[in-house]
Design a protein around this motif. Structure first.
Motif, PDB file in Angstrom:
ATOM      1  N   ILE A  30       1.082  -1.597  -0.092  1.00 13.30           N
ATOM      2  CA  ILE A  30      -0.347   0.038  -0.168  1.00 13.30           C
ATOM      3  C   ILE A  30       1.172   1.640   0.142  1.00 13.30           C
ATOM      4  N   ALA A  31       2.111   1.172   0.346  1.00 12.33           N
ATOM      5  CA  ALA A  31       3.308   2.541   0.140  1.00 12.33           C
ATOM      6  C   ALA A  31       3.591   2.776  -0.604  1.00 12.33           C
ATOM      7  N   LYS A  32       3.969   1.098  -1.032  1.00 11.03           N
ATOM      8  CA  LYS A  32       4.222   0.956  -2.797  1.00 11.03           C
ATOM      9  C   LYS A  32       3.481   1.892  -4.180  1.00 11.03           C
ATOM     10  N   ILE A  33       2.080   1.544  -3.688  1.00 10.13           N
ATOM     11  CA  ILE A  33       1.641   1.654  -4.171  1.00 10.13           C
ATOM     12  C   ILE A  33       0.609   3.405  -4.681  1.00 10.13           C
ATOM     13  N   HIS A  34       0.636   3.722  -3.236  1.00  9.77           N
ATOM     14  CA  HIS A  34       0.490   5.503  -3.577  1.00  9.77           C
ATOM     15  C   HIS A  34       1.119   6.549  -2.402  1.00  9.77           C
ATOM     16  N   GLY A  35       2.652   5.525  -2.805  1.00 11.65           N
ATOM     17  CA  GLY A  35       3.759   6.635  -2.961  1.00 11.65           C
ATOM     18  C   GLY A  35       3.432   7.828  -1.267  1.00 11.65           C
ATOM     19  N   GLY A  36       4.473   8.561  -1.306  1.00  8.09           N
ATOM     20  CA  GLY A  36       4.549   9.317  -0.396  1.00  8.09           C
ATOM     21  C   GLY A  36       5.493   8.736   1.251  1.00  8.09           C
ATOM     22  N   LEU A  37       5.148   7.227   1.044  1.00  6.93           N
ATOM     23  CA  LEU A  37       5.433   6.516   2.331  1.00  6.93           C
ATOM     24  C   LEU A  37       6.410   5.491   2.461  1.00  6.93           C
ATOM     25  N   SER A  38       7.189   4.934   2.780  1.00 11.27           N
ATOM     26  CA  SER A  38       7.333   3.801   2.901  1.00 11.27           C
ATOM     27  C   SER A  38       8.026   3.376   4.048  1.00 11.27           C
ATOM     28  N   PHE A  39       8.735   1.821   4.535  1.00 12.39           N
ATOM     29  CA  PHE A  39       8.608   1.488   6.001  1.00 12.39           C
ATOM     30  C   PHE A  39       9.844   0.013   5.880  1.00 12.39           C
ATOM     31  N   THR A  40      10.357   0.418   7.076  1.00  9.08           N
ATOM     32  CA  THR A  40      10.955  -0.402   7.339  1.00  9.08           C
ATOM     33  C   THR A  40      11.290  -0.898   8.374  1.00  9.08           C
TER      34      THR A  40
END
Length: 354
Positions: A30-40
């Motif tokens: 969901i972060a990759k699709i919608h952009g502006g957000l990433s997780f580690t």
């Protein structure tokens, strides 16, 4: 601007090890699709198995290891066959809650599309319980006296104005974003000191929020109303014990404890908050690949909300309801799909929205 979130992932015990990786896949998608957000995600092995090997649920500096993270993403804690619950819970879950000052616990309950409620007329209920998470009936104050037939156990409930007000104000803030109604769970007709005090504080806080409708309900009647008319409630605020009881009823009327999420919130910014499903480790289904991922996924939605990503959280929960309404269900809620199949379908539909 890209927002990057460093998450401490603690799969824990039992099905936690099965549903946490699936929820991580969804969050990354969901972060990759919608952009502006990433997780580690950084993984920590703290669990009952860790206890058997090391004699403790987490190392002495475990909290220091967890403190720098933006949030904690917990799967499940407990395996009575390996470690008594009072050791596993107080050595990990409750230790984190208390020492990271996670003083508010939030647990929603709503009628999920496609999931059959045991209620004859659930009437699309959608409620949120705010539970005081630091003291109350679960305060570790008390002790035992004497032996034999004269043995006495004393458990003291501790209710401070500071903690009571804090939970109530949090509930009013949430209600303002929802349907502007707060219900207080009490038992002042039976508990002589703490509950009249709770009622007094609630009345004072309510007077500061004239735009919010309020009511107080005795916990026994309130528990019954959760079953007979859950649709009448919006936000409910309760003590540690009362909130705990009500949220298990909330999970029950949804149709399975496997879909219920929770958030343990630190409100002062000193420590990370922790997000966990309610379902526990479910040792009876470990390894069968049928654990319901929705509790962990809904917990992920609450984590998104916590970081101000309410729109992404709504997308996630709406998509969950899309797949459940189309019959992508695990066996605990009447389906035949595996943990991975449910998650795969969810990811497929998230990608289709991009």
């Amino acid at each position: 601007m890209m927002k990057h979130l460093n998450i401490a992932s603690i799969p824990g015990d039992g099905v936690g090890k099965e549903v946490v990786p699936e929820a991580e896949r969804v969050l990354k998608t969901i972060a990759k699709i919608h952009g502006g957000l990433s997780f580690t995600f950084t993984h920590f092995p703290y669990s009952c198995e860790y206890y058997l090997e090391h004699g403790e649920m987490m190392p002495e500096n475990g909290l220091d290891q967890l403190k720098p993270f933006d949030a904690l993403f917990l799967g499940a804690v407990g395996n009575q066959e390996l470690v008594p619950d009072h050791i596993s819970l107080w050595g990990l879950l409750i230790k984190i809650r208390r020492e990271f000052e996670q003083v508010i616990n939030i647990r929603p309950a709503k009628q999920i599309k496609g999931v059959e409620s045991p209620l004859a007329n659930p009437n699309e209920f959608d409620l949120l319980v705010v539970r005081e998470n630091s003291e109350g009936e679960y305060s570790s104050v008390g002790g035992t006296l004497y032996k034999g037939e004269d043995e006495i156990a004393i458990q003291n409930g501790v209710f401070s104005r500071k903690a009571s007000e804090r939970a109530m104000r949090y509930a009013f803030d949430l209600a303002r974003k929802r349907n502007k109604h707060v219900t207080s769970a009490t038992k002042s007709n039976g508990i002589v000191y703490s509950m009249p005090f709770w009622d007094k504080v609630f009345q004072e806080v309510a007077s500061e929020h004239p735009d919010i409708d309020t009511e107080s309900q005795h916990i026994d009647a309130l528990a019954a109303f959760f079953v007979t008319a859950p649709e009448k409630f919006d936000v409910i605020v309760g003590s540690n014990l009362f909130g705990d009881i009500l949220t298990d009823i909330g999970a029950g009327i949804m149709g399975s404890i496997g879909i219920a999420p929770a958030a343990n919130i630190n409100v002062n910014g000193k420590y990370p908050s922790m997000f966990e499903p309610v379902h526990g480790s479910a040792p009876d289904i470990v390894g069968k690949r049928v654990a319901n991922p929705i509790g962990q996924l809904w917990t992920a939605k609450m984590m998104l909300d916590h970081f101000g990503e309410e729109e992404l959280g709504k997308v996630l929960l709406d998509t969950i309801e899309n797949i459940t309404s189309d019959g992508f269900l695990t066996p605990d809620i009447g389906g035949k799909h595996s943990t991975k199949q449910v998650t795969d379908e969810l990811i497929k539909r998230l990608k289709a929205q991009s």
